[in-house]
Design a protein around this motif. Structure first.
Motif, PDB file in Angstrom:
ATOM      1  N   HIS A 180       0.726  -1.285  -0.057  1.00 33.60           N
ATOM      2  CA  HIS A 180       0.001  -0.152  -0.016  1.00 33.60           C
ATOM      3  C   HIS A 180       0.819   1.222   0.073  1.00 33.60           C
ATOM      4  O   HIS A 180       0.626   2.256   0.752  1.00 33.60           O
ATOM      5  CB  HIS A 180      -0.949  -0.089   1.312  1.00 33.60           C
ATOM      6  N   VAL A 181       1.954   1.277  -0.821  1.00 31.09           N
ATOM      7  CA  VAL A 181       2.908   2.277  -0.849  1.00 31.09           C
ATOM      8  C   VAL A 181       2.155   2.988  -2.249  1.00 31.09           C
ATOM      9  O   VAL A 181       2.452   2.121  -3.404  1.00 31.09           O
ATOM     10  CB  VAL A 181       4.338   2.033  -0.858  1.00 31.09           C
ATOM     11  N   PHE A 182       1.864   4.357  -2.403  1.00 29.93           N
ATOM     12  CA  PHE A 182       1.578   4.777  -3.589  1.00 29.93           C
ATOM     13  C   PHE A 182       2.728   5.472  -4.344  1.00 29.93           C
ATOM     14  O   PHE A 182       3.435   6.160  -3.989  1.00 29.93           O
ATOM     15  CB  PHE A 182       0.908   6.185  -3.227  1.00 29.93           C
ATOM     16  N   LEU A 183       2.867   4.693  -5.410  1.00 26.63           N
ATOM     17  CA  LEU A 183       3.853   4.807  -6.672  1.00 26.63           C
ATOM     18  C   LEU A 183       3.034   5.192  -7.891  1.00 26.63           C
ATOM     19  O   LEU A 183       2.149   4.002  -8.143  1.00 26.63           O
ATOM     20  CB  LEU A 183       4.953   3.966  -6.822  1.00 26.63           C
ATOM     21  N   GLY A 184       3.184   6.128  -8.691  1.00 28.07           N
ATOM     22  CA  GLY A 184       2.387   6.167  -9.778  1.00 28.07           C
ATOM     23  C   GLY A 184       2.789   5.393 -10.999  1.00 28.07           C
ATOM     24  O   GLY A 184       4.036   5.109 -11.133  1.00 28.07           O
ATOM     25  N   ASP A 185       1.892   4.814 -11.766  1.00 32.50           N
ATOM     26  CA  ASP A 185       2.162   4.317 -13.028  1.00 32.50           C
ATOM     27  C   ASP A 185       2.112   4.996 -14.184  1.00 32.50           C
ATOM     28  O   ASP A 185       1.833   4.772 -15.384  1.00 32.50           O
ATOM     29  CB  ASP A 185       1.344   3.045 -13.048  1.00 32.50           C
ATOM     30  N   TRP A 186       2.093   6.189 -13.992  1.00 31.98           N
ATOM     31  CA  TRP A 186       2.029   7.324 -15.188  1.00 31.98           C
ATOM     32  C   TRP A 186       3.374   7.386 -16.035  1.00 31.98           C
ATOM     33  O   TRP A 186       4.321   7.002 -15.554  1.00 31.98           O
ATOM     34  CB  TRP A 186       1.740   8.913 -14.632  1.00 31.98           C
TER      35      TRP A 186
ATOM     36  N   ARG B  17       7.898   8.203   3.720  1.00 31.22           N
ATOM     37  CA  ARG B  17       7.665   6.598   3.586  1.00 31.22           C
ATOM     38  C   ARG B  17       7.736   6.096   2.243  1.00 31.22           C
ATOM     39  O   ARG B  17       8.465   4.828   2.355  1.00 31.22           O
ATOM     40  CB  ARG B  17       6.309   6.305   4.071  1.00 31.22           C
ATOM     41  N   LEU B  18       7.717   6.871   1.338  1.00 30.17           N
ATOM     42  CA  LEU B  18       8.203   6.375   0.008  1.00 30.17           C
ATOM     43  C   LEU B  18       9.497   6.266  -0.170  1.00 30.17           C
ATOM     44  O   LEU B  18      10.284   5.208  -0.814  1.00 30.17           O
ATOM     45  CB  LEU B  18       7.553   7.566  -0.948  1.00 30.17           C
ATOM     46  N   ILE B  19      10.099   7.303   0.305  1.00 33.06           N
ATOM     47  CA  ILE B  19      11.731   7.112   0.226  1.00 33.06           C
ATOM     48  C   ILE B  19      12.168   5.836   1.010  1.00 33.06           C
ATOM     49  O   ILE B  19      13.252   4.874   0.514  1.00 33.06           O
ATOM     50  CB  ILE B  19      12.303   8.452   0.799  1.00 33.06           C
ATOM     51  N   THR B  20      11.765   5.721   2.174  1.00 31.33           N
ATOM     52  CA  THR B  20      12.289   4.457   3.052  1.00 31.33           C
ATOM     53  C   THR B  20      11.956   3.176   2.056  1.00 31.33           C
ATOM     54  O   THR B  20      12.666   2.320   2.152  1.00 31.33           O
ATOM     55  CB  THR B  20      11.317   4.477   4.346  1.00 31.33           C
ATOM     56  N   PHE B  21      10.768   3.037   1.681  1.00 29.57           N
ATOM     57  CA  PHE B  21      10.476   1.925   0.673  1.00 29.57           C
ATOM     58  C   PHE B  21      11.541   1.714  -0.442  1.00 29.57           C
ATOM     59  O   PHE B  21      12.075   0.703  -0.470  1.00 29.57           O
ATOM     60  CB  PHE B  21       9.185   2.078   0.142  1.00 29.57           C
ATOM     61  N   LEU B  22      11.700   2.969  -1.149  1.00 32.35           N
ATOM     62  CA  LEU B  22      12.524   2.731  -2.280  1.00 32.35           C
ATOM     63  C   LEU B  22      13.995   2.602  -2.071  1.00 32.35           C
ATOM     64  O   LEU B  22      14.561   1.769  -3.000  1.00 32.35           O
ATOM     65  CB  LEU B  22      12.459   4.174  -3.027  1.00 32.35           C
ATOM     66  N   LYS B  23      14.466   2.905  -1.013  1.00 29.31           N
ATOM     67  CA  LYS B  23      15.910   2.872  -0.590  1.00 29.31           C
ATOM     68  C   LYS B  23      16.199   1.316  -0.253  1.00 29.31           C
ATOM     69  O   LYS B  23      17.274   0.762  -0.390  1.00 29.31           O
ATOM     70  CB  LYS B  23      16.298   3.323   0.737  1.00 29.31           C
ATOM     71  N   ARG B  24      15.103   0.394  -0.265  1.00 26.60           N
ATOM     72  CA  ARG B  24      15.517  -1.279  -0.190  1.00 26.60           C
ATOM     73  C   ARG B  24      15.732  -1.627  -1.454  1.00 26.60           C
ATOM     74  O   ARG B  24      16.271  -2.885  -1.354  1.00 26.60           O
ATOM     75  CB  ARG B  24      13.980  -1.808   0.184  1.00 26.60           C
ATOM     76  N   TYR B  25      15.569  -0.847  -2.561  1.00 26.44           N
ATOM     77  CA  TYR B  25      15.894  -1.346  -3.845  1.00 26.44           C
ATOM     78  C   TYR B  25      17.135  -0.882  -4.483  1.00 26.44           C
ATOM     79  O   TYR B  25      17.315  -1.305  -5.624  1.00 26.44           O
ATOM     80  CB  TYR B  25      14.664  -1.171  -4.708  1.00 26.44           C
ATOM     81  N   VAL B  26      18.154  -0.151  -3.792  1.00 26.34           N
ATOM     82  CA  VAL B  26      19.265   0.429  -4.264  1.00 26.34           C
ATOM     83  C   VAL B  26      20.408  -0.548  -4.061  1.00 26.34           C
ATOM     84  O   VAL B  26      20.577  -1.346  -3.211  1.00 26.34           O
ATOM     85  CB  VAL B  26      19.574   1.792  -3.458  1.00 26.34           C
TER      86      VAL B  26
END
Length: 170
Positions: free
Chosen positions: A109-115, A161-170
């Motif tokens: 439930h982390v909001f990332l756009g698919d635009w 919250r988005l940043i914390t989520f994304l840092k897992r993929y670096v």
């Protein structure tokens, strides 16, 4: 969440909500409502929204700078920030594992756009009717695109919250 989705679907089906892109636009045409003048009440509403534009743009700039400072160097490409105050509709990152990131984000439930995940947006546009010529580079980059929201509803805490989520993929 499921009730909201059902309510949204029903609202669209019975015409309470219009689609973000009309079918005729996907075919390269102009929607019928563009030839009409807006009623005075709509003009007032538009003026009211324009008065808030500076605040909205400032907010978008703050979110973009927050993303930039927290994620700099973490992803293969980030939009370079100009010297003047940038206003971003979306903050764009480029990653090789976009599908995994998007799936995990949805599950958590982390909001990332698919635009803008295709060279021509929205993805449902009839490419033949607009005489699109294939561009492998643009198509490859679009498949590697993650768009972070900057809109007024994204608080500093939401962005963290988005940043914390994304840092897992670096």
């Amino acid at each position: 969440v499921w009730f909201g989705k059902i309510l949204l679907g029903l609202s669209k089906k019975i015409g309470l909500l219009s689609p973000p892109v009309e079918t005729i636009e996907r075919q390269g045409g102009k929607p019928h409502f563009l030839s009409y003048a807006f009623a005075g009440a709509l003009a007032e509403l538009a003026l009211y929204q324009f008065r808030k534009l500076g605040r909205f743009n400032t907010h978008r700039t703050q979110r973009a700078l927050q993303y930039r400072q927290a994620l700099e160097g973490s992803f293969s490409t980030q939009v370079p920030l100009p010297d003047t105050n940038p206003t971003f509709l979306r903050y764009v990152l480029r990653a090789s594992n976009v599908e995994r990131i998007m799936n995990d984000a949805k599950r958590e439930h982390v909001f990332l756009g698919d635009w803008y995940t295709t060279p021509i947006a929205p993805a449902q546009v009839n490419l033949q009717s607009i005489q699109y010529t294939e561009c492998p580079n643009a198509e490859a980059v679009a498949r590697q695109t993650i768009n972070l929201p900057t809109d007024i509803h994204i608080s500093e805490q939401d962005a963290e919250r988005l940043i914390t989520f994304l840092k897992r993929y670096v």
